[in-house]
Write an enzyme that holds these catalytic residues in place. Structure first.
Site, PDB file in Angstrom:
ATOM      1  N   SER A  75       0.804  -1.234   0.000  1.00  0.00           N
ATOM      2  CA  SER A  75       0.000   0.000   0.000  1.00  0.00           C
ATOM      3  C   SER A  75       0.827   1.269   0.000  1.00  0.00           C
ATOM      4  CB  SER A  75      -0.977  -0.019   1.177  1.00  0.00           C
ATOM      5  OG  SER A  75      -0.312   0.278   2.375  1.00  0.00           O
ATOM      6  N   LYS A  82      -6.240   4.720   8.792  1.00  0.00           N
ATOM      7  CA  LYS A  82      -5.247   5.576   8.141  1.00  0.00           C
ATOM      8  C   LYS A  82      -5.670   7.039   8.147  1.00  0.00           C
ATOM      9  CE  LYS A  82      -3.155   2.079   5.106  1.00  0.00           C
ATOM     10  NZ  LYS A  82      -3.094   1.527   3.736  1.00  0.00           N
TER      11      LYS A  82
END
Lengths: 204, 204, 204
Positions: C110, C153
């Protein structure tokens, strides 16, 4: 009786230069197996080229079979120096040896003679006689050593339409013990060293 | 009925040169998968360059699939020599092959034809026909070998809007066993060797 | 409310050229993470230099994240050829990519967009807009693929004082499901391909 040849038993109806039919033996019985060889880069034979060949091996092979390819490669190079001294194919070539099918794990030393034959066929750009299959461990100096599963391998060869099998001399007794209907229609050669294999598969 | 095409099933609506849609089969069912290829350095085609190409592979691939890329790379190079002898792209190029998505482990030999097609598409700088997907193991000499999960793969292809699927000839029986509503709207080709794939995806 | 920004959440108050803030997701929750890039040798741009660049990677990265750096490196080079054809920085440079903190194992794909951005920032010698953080897998052709842990996140980004987050387009639904007080004060961009990231972080 009258069973058709299964297509899965015979990936190549004719083997081109660089491809040889071997015989394998698993817990599931015997089967044919093809050794495929090719160049992974075009050959540079210019006299000032300093390139040395390399060997790439694929086919989900175990350690013993990987070593078997290495032994066959070394032996094939030294054998070719004797048979055809100006042929630099194996010394200079970027050789790739593959054993389909890629998902099936394979191991053991018994494809030795088959791998040597495939490498020499590629180097000489000459196909073997057709409908031949072989099995046998090869030593670094070309001795042919006995292997297991002779019965299963001969049955698999026959099912695949093979007419000529090449077996290690020490497996002669195993072959003789087979029932006649299995041996019928198969010409078997029993060899002690690789040069005998060569003379059978590349007749003059 | 009337279900939308999921975006996750179709990362590329149009595949550019170097990208080809394959079909995968997992315990979760079938899915599409893209093979992406590109140069990792600009190509140096100056005649005095002695550089030999290299191959970088990413995508969390298992050993069998890594070997499958190696086999595809060797075969694509020798196939290109035949089709376009002056094209040195694959011999000289620093090739990078990637299989998204990077966190998903992938393995098996069934992307062989897909990888070969992606490499040739990159080398020829030519996209494939669109809405095509393929699956099949490829041998070192270009034979196309059967794979598993035909039903799941064809369903996944259809869900992704694929119109043409290319399958190994030995999987013909698996395809014929599918129910008609699955096969409807899909043109299927069954191939024995890679040159047949080439003629379908790069029509004259 | 009124909590101080923890220094551990914000290793750089301002990111220089070559450094980009990413977002990570672990079993402990979300956190920021910085990608640092630099040259490991001075760049030789003399026209007769034949040197090719190299890539060194550190930061206790797992296999998937190491591959992710490799993919980002290949993509950044081909992207830079398009944006700035005479810029040979990435092709020639001896690049070192590091992900602090060195003792913490890190893995996953990611950080793809973050690594690409750091490499381009280094090559262009241009810092990004400030207070931006990003997450997203990147494919070899620059497609941006969805990632996990969007909620954690975004919370981590906000805690670190981030004003702008760049997220994969396929994660739009995850972002929309967040409660309003989390989304408040954060400008979110949703991208399908890397060129959109580039236009956000390097405005004209």
């Amino acid at each position: 009786v009258g069973k058709p040849v299964f297509t899965s038993d015979r990936m190549y109806l004719e083997t081109p230069a660089g491809v040889v039919m071997g015989l394998a033996w698993t817990s599931m019985g015997g089967s044919t197996l093809f050794i495929e060889t090719t160049l992974s880069r075009p050959l540079d034979l210019s006299p000032d080229s300093k390139e040395q060949g390399t060997l790439t091996v694929t086919g989900h092979l175990g350690e013993v079979m990987k070593e078997s390819v290495q032994i066959a490669y070394t032996f094939a190079k030294s054998f070719l120096v004797q048979k055809d001294p100006i042929n630099k194919f194996l010394q200079r070539g970027f050789i790739h040896v593959h054993v389909p099918e890629g998902a099936t794990p394979k191991d053991g030393p018994s494809a030795g003679v088959t791998i040597v034959s495939a490498l020499l066929s590629l180097a000489l750009n000459r196909p073997l006689i057709q409908n031949v299959a072989m099995t046998g461990e090869v030593s670094l100096t070309g001795k042919v050593l006995p292997v297991g599963g002779i019965k299963e391998k001969v049955i698999a060869a026959k099912r695949a339409g093979v007419k000529t099998v090449i077996l290690p001399h020490e497996n002669l007794k195993d072959f003789n013990e087979l029932q006649d209907f299995i041996k019928e229609g198969i010409q078997a050669h029993f060899v002690k060293s690789y040069d005998e294999v060569f003379n059978i598969i590349f007749p003059k």
